[in-house]
Each structure stands twice: as C-alpha cells, then as structure tokens.
Design a protein around this motif. Structure first.
Motif, mmCIF file in Angstrom:
data_model
loop_
_atom_site.group_PDB
_atom_site.id
_atom_site.type_symbol
_atom_site.label_atom_id
_atom_site.label_comp_id
_atom_site.label_asym_id
_atom_site.label_seq_id
_atom_site.Cartn_x
_atom_site.Cartn_y
_atom_site.Cartn_z
ATOM 1 N N LEU A 333 28.986 34.262 38.394
ATOM 2 C CA LEU A 333 30.412 34.261 39.279
ATOM 3 C C LEU A 333 30.525 33.108 40.298
ATOM 4 O O LEU A 333 31.255 33.206 40.998
ATOM 5 C CB LEU A 333 30.546 35.688 39.624
ATOM 6 N N LYS A 334 29.234 32.180 40.125
ATOM 7 C CA LYS A 334 29.346 30.960 41.003
ATOM 8 C C LYS A 334 29.130 31.472 42.408
ATOM 9 O O LYS A 334 29.640 31.115 43.462
ATOM 10 C CB LYS A 334 30.685 30.340 40.949
ATOM 11 N N LEU A 335 28.541 32.511 42.789
ATOM 12 C CA LEU A 335 28.095 33.002 44.133
ATOM 13 C C LEU A 335 26.831 32.548 44.552
ATOM 14 O O LEU A 335 26.501 32.443 46.024
ATOM 15 C CB LEU A 335 28.184 34.794 44.049
ATOM 16 N N VAL A 336 25.893 32.092 43.646
ATOM 17 C CA VAL A 336 24.831 31.308 44.068
ATOM 18 C C VAL A 336 24.696 29.978 43.293
ATOM 19 O O VAL A 336 25.309 29.996 42.054
ATOM 20 C CB VAL A 336 23.436 31.944 43.845
ATOM 21 N N ASN A 337 24.128 28.809 43.699
ATOM 22 C CA ASN A 337 23.883 27.696 43.055
ATOM 23 C C ASN A 337 22.966 27.912 41.824
ATOM 24 O O ASN A 337 22.038 28.559 42.045
ATOM 25 C CB ASN A 337 23.575 26.615 43.785
ATOM 26 N N VAL A 350 28.965 25.282 36.455
ATOM 27 C CA VAL A 350 27.809 24.854 37.668
ATOM 28 C C VAL A 350 28.141 23.583 38.322
ATOM 29 O O VAL A 350 27.951 23.911 39.701
ATOM 30 C CB VAL A 350 26.745 24.452 36.668
ATOM 31 N N PRO A 351 28.662 22.670 37.870
ATOM 32 C CA PRO A 351 29.034 21.590 38.791
ATOM 33 C C PRO A 351 30.318 21.498 39.665
ATOM 34 O O PRO A 351 30.511 20.962 40.542
ATOM 35 C CB PRO A 351 29.197 20.357 38.069
ATOM 36 N N LEU A 352 31.046 22.511 39.367
ATOM 37 C CA LEU A 352 32.314 22.820 40.009
ATOM 38 C C LEU A 352 32.248 23.416 41.654
ATOM 39 O O LEU A 352 31.105 24.057 41.751
ATOM 40 C CB LEU A 352 33.215 23.768 39.624
ATOM 41 N N LYS A 353 33.069 22.695 42.530
ATOM 42 C CA LYS A 353 33.050 23.261 43.705
ATOM 43 C C LYS A 353 33.859 24.352 43.919
ATOM 44 O O LYS A 353 34.468 24.999 42.980
ATOM 45 C CB LYS A 353 33.710 22.175 44.748
ATOM 46 N N ASN A 354 33.711 25.350 44.997
ATOM 47 C CA ASN A 354 34.346 26.678 45.028
ATOM 48 C C ASN A 354 35.883 26.472 44.888
ATOM 49 O O ASN A 354 36.464 27.378 44.440
ATOM 50 C CB ASN A 354 33.912 27.242 46.717
ATOM 51 N N ARG A 358 37.991 28.691 42.131
ATOM 52 C CA ARG A 358 38.743 29.777 42.447
ATOM 53 C C ARG A 358 39.776 30.102 41.372
ATOM 54 O O ARG A 358 40.146 31.558 41.371
ATOM 55 C CB ARG A 358 39.576 29.645 43.810
ATOM 56 N N PRO A 359 40.661 29.409 40.941
ATOM 57 C CA PRO A 359 41.569 29.658 39.962
ATOM 58 C C PRO A 359 41.109 30.531 38.619
ATOM 59 O O PRO A 359 41.675 31.290 38.235
ATOM 60 C CB PRO A 359 42.170 28.524 39.489
ATOM 61 N N LEU A 360 39.891 30.254 38.256
ATOM 62 C CA LEU A 360 39.049 30.592 37.178
ATOM 63 C C LEU A 360 38.489 32.160 37.528
ATOM 64 O O LEU A 360 38.342 32.955 36.609
ATOM 65 C CB LEU A 360 38.058 29.829 36.812
#
Length: 531
Positions: A333-337, A350-354, A358-360
């Motif tokens: 869920l991109k809550l940790v790197n 993985v490489p995306l910024k927060n 967000r839209p995803l």
C-alpha cells in the motif's frame, strides 16, 4: 465427590450508571473442584469476564451492586471479606492471567521488578532470594535463558513471552486457583498451543485448579475437563467436555458449536486478468550503531517475496507474529519504502511519490484487525464511511449520502443507524462498518488484515459469509492476512506462508492444506487443526 475449592452460589450482579441499571449476572452457579480445568465459554457480553473478576472483587466498586449470592473459597464468603483479607487472597491463593499481556503488564517496569513486586507483597522476598525465585519461575514457564530477560521491558518481549511472564506472576505464590481470562486470544496458533500445553503441565506439577474464560472452542475441547456455557449473564448448560460436545442440550450451545468457519472459497476464473503482482519485493530496516550511527546490518522484514493475484481471487498470507505479514501489507500500500516491483493497474508503485500514488489508493482499500480502534470515536458512521468519497471528491453531497446508504445495506447494516457513533455498535457491526468504508470506494483490491481475530466465532462466520458474498457480487480481489488457518481455508484460493520475512511455501490453497511441503507449514496446520 471431592469438596469444591470454589463454590459460586446464586450470584447476581447489577451495574448502576446514572439512572441506568444493567443486570450483568443472573443467578450464576459455578463449582470448581481441586485439580480440574473448568472452561467458561460464551460470546462477548455474555458475562464471562464479569464472573471471573467478581471472584476477586475486581469490578469497579462505584457502579457494582452484588445483589445476591455467595462466593465461597477456603471456608470464606469472598463477598463479605474486608479489603485487607482480599489482599491476602488476590495473587496469593487465587492468581489471574489477563487477556492482553501488553496492557496488563506495566510498561515502565522490568520483568524482574514486576514479578518481584508480587513476591515482596505476599512472601516478603527481596534481593538475591527474590531473584532466585524469579529465575526459577521464568524457567518454569519456558522462558529461554531467563537470566538475560530480567531487565527486559514488556515491549522487548514477543507476545508469547509476555504471556509467559504473566503466567509466572500468577504462579509466583503457588495459588490454589488460576483464573485465565482469554489467555490465547491475541496469540498465534503455535504460541496458543504452547501456552495451553504449558498451563496443563504446570497444573499437573502444582495440582492447581484452572478456570479458563474463552470463546475458542478448540482450546476448550482439548484442555477442559468440564464446560459451562454462558449467555446474557446466565450459565445455561454445564457438562463434562466430551458429553457437551457430543450432545449439546441448550440451543445456544448448539449454535456455538456450529459456528466454526465453514464452506469453501468462491469459484474463480484462473484466466482472469492480474490485479496486483509483486516481484522480488524487499523491505530491509537498517540497524545503526555507534556515535555516527553507522549501518551495521539489516532487519530483513520482507526478503525477496513474489506473488501474483488475479481478479476475483483471494490470496491468504499466513505466518506467526514477526513473519513479515504486516510489513508486506504496508509495502503493497506504499506505507513503507520497498525495493523490487509492485505492479498495480499496469503501474510500478515502488518508484512513485506519495502524491502520484494517491489516485491509485482509491482502488486499494484495507480492513484492519480491531474495528474499534480503526474507527474514529468522534465521527458518526456516515462520516466514517463517507470519508473516502470526500477526499476523492466523488459525487455531490446528496449522491454521497445515497452511496453510504447503499454500502450499509450491502454489509447488512440498517442505514437509519448512520448518525450513531462506533461505541453504539457491537464488534461484528463495527467490522461491517469498516468493510462498508472499503466497499464504497469501488476498489479492485481489498487487504484484510486479521479482520476476524477480534470477533466471536458466530460473528466470524457471519463476516466470512459476507466477504464471500461481496466478492461474488463485485469481483473484488482479497489479500487476506491471518494466523487463523480455519478462516483462511474458508476464503483463500491461494496461500503464501511466511517465516522471518521470506516465503516458505506458496501455491494452490487446497494443495497446501492437504499436502504441505514445508515442515513449518505442517507445524502451523497441525497447531490449527489438531489443537
């Protein structure tokens, strides 16, 4: 027949809060005999814990009215004892293990201080004599190298170790009776089994009587000599364990015994498109030491994990505490790197910024383990369910209200209750609110992090059936995190077994449950299904 070690007779207790009076126990009769294990079972709110706390007079004095009855122990009616007399009994002749050791233990005191306090109060032990007894107790309850754990604080111990420290405290003064209030609820299946085997072994060594409060019928069936079934403040049936499981007499007992997770996962099309795929996923946390905080190693929380989940299917992720389940979810869920690849909607997260993720996130939702702590107590149910719509600006206010009403109907909640607050609902209803909050976003993937472990068996069965129904209707994909393999078996099409951050085994759920290849998987299955 032996003389009872504890005899509760016609006990009725009411709670008075303002003008509201609630009868919590109604004419409860309970007899414990020397050396036996008696299980008191029933759903949340049935009166089990009130009965246990009433024995030691631990209920809040300002609101508790002992209306009638007697609690006889060692020739005394505990309801008539003074506070000074009760202090000689609590923790000395009657010990107690509480449900959640992390909250029951003092976070500011070491293991040695906490057990030492019990010995000082009741035995007058201190110094080297007390330390010898503490080490002996820790050894007795199976803490490895107990000398190294004396200066540990509760947060530095695993769940199983904390529970063992609680047992050591309860046994410090060789009590005649040990009350265990839901001692295994928060533990993994293998640790559950170890704790119960330990209590059984200690009972045989010390000859004590055990009163276990639980809603886990697997524990009852394996360890209890007799069972009392409780509902709405009354004990409706008492019998020897084997007879009660074979021939339950009361309709409520029959309902409890039939409430085990049942059924099979929904049919799904294996050729369906992929919803999410992880490739060589790693989450390593650096260990820094020294003045300059140099990295001297890594905690490999998630180490080279890969999987693929298709539309309409459920991936069950199982493993003990510390195996990496929660860190894996946080990475997805991109809550940790993380390192590696997480492909969702043809995009590597993985490489995306927060702000890019967000839209995803609207299409990735999560339902947490404890519905009470995951819902804001200051927001109404409508506000909780609608929050995601507000953030993503989906529809106008009138449309959002209609979407909330529809989501509540889908999860079996009365929309007229949408203006109430979470504390006004039962545990099962709160979990339905949490599911509605995820459902309303029309996700493709829902992560379910131990969504049934805090619920009674009958409520678990209802939530499992609801999840299957919603999956059939909407085609969701689920990632189901759990240590309850019976629940996983009822929901998952594929299973991934984690240990120490790595995949031990993964594949078709039916194959893994019928013919596990890894020794660790066999151990988990044996603990869950042969408890």
């Amino acid at each position: 027949m032996q003389n009872p070690v504890l005899d509760i007779q016609q006990l009725s207790i009411a709670f008075q809060q303002g003008s509201q009076r609630t009868l919590a126990l109604k004419d409860v009769n309970l007899t414990l005999y020397p050396g036996e294990t008696f299980a008191l079972v029933g759903e949340s709110g049935s009166g089990k814990s009130v009965t246990a706390q009433a024995i030691l007079r631990l209920l809040p004095r300002t609101i508790t009215d002992y209306q009638s009855g007697r609690i006889l122990f060692d020739g005394k009616d505990l309801l008539k004892c003074t506070e000074a007399e009760l202090r000689t009994i609590r923790g000395n002749k009657i010990g107690m293990i509480f449900q959640e050791p992390l909250t029951a233990l003092n976070p500011l005191h070491t293991v040695e201080q906490q057990i030492g306090e019990v010995l000082a109060l009741h035995k007058g032990l201190s110094g080297k004599e007390a330390r010898r007894r503490i080490i002996e107790l820790l050894h007795l309850v199976g803490i490895p190298s107990p000398e190294t754990r004396l200066n540990s604080y509760p947060h530095q111990l695993s769940g199983g170790q904390r529970q063992r420290v609680m047992i050591a405290m309860a046994l410090a003064n060789d009590p005649a009776i040990l009350i265990a209030d839901e001692p295994t609820t928060a533990l993994d299946v293998t640790i559950q089994r170890q704790v119960m085997e330990l209590l059984k072994e200690l009972q045989q060594k010390l000859g004590m009587t055990i009163l276990i409060i639980t809603h886990d019928l697997s524990v009852v069936r394996r360890f209890a000599h007799r069972v009392g079934v409780m509902t709405q403040g009354r004990i409706v049936e008492t019998n020897a364990t084997e007879l009660l499981f074979k021939q339950p007499a009361h309709p409520y007992t029959q309902m409890l015994l039939e409430a085990e997770p049942k059924g099979d996962p929904n049919p799904f099309d294996p050729t369906s498109p992929t919803v999410m795929e992880a490739k060589s996923l790693r989450v390593w946390f650096p260990i820094k030491r020294g003045i300059f905080k140099r990295t001297v190693g890594h905690i490999k929380a998630v180490d080279d994990i890969s999987f693929r989940i298709t539309r309409g299917s459920t991936l069950g992720v199982v493993g003990e505490s510390g195996s990496g389940k929660t860190t894996l979810v946080q990475a997805l869920l991109k809550l940790v790197n993380a390192e590696g690849e997480i492909i969702f909607q043809d995009t590597n997260l993985v490489p995306l910024k927060n702000h890019d993720v967000r839209p995803l996130r609207r299409k990735m939702q999560i339902v947490f383990q404890d519905p009470f702590s995951s819902l804001s107590p200051r927001m109404s149910v409508e506000e909780i369910i609608r929050e995601g719509l507000d953030i993503h600006q989906m529809g106008d206010r009138s449309a959002r209200e209609q979407m909330v009403i529809q989501a509540m109907k889908e999860v079996g909640l009365d929309p007229d209750t949408r203006h109430r607050f979470p504390h006004e609902f039962s545990g099962g209803q709160r979990q339905r609110i949490a599911i509605a909050r995820a459902l309303i976003m029309e996700p493709e993937l829902i992560v379910l992090d131990e969504p049934t472990s805090a619920l009674d068996r009958s409520i678990q069965a209802q939530v499992i059936e609801l999840l299957r129904h919603l999956q059939r209707k909407h085609g969701f994909s689920y990632i189901f995190i759990s240590h309850d393999l019976k629940v996983v078996k009822a929901l998952a099409h594929h299973v991934m077994v984690l240990k120490d951050g790595r995949t031990v085994e993964q594949g078709d759920a039916a194959t893994i449950f019928s013919a596990p290849q890894a020794e660790y998987t066999r151990e988990l299955l044996n603990s869950a299904f042969n408890f």
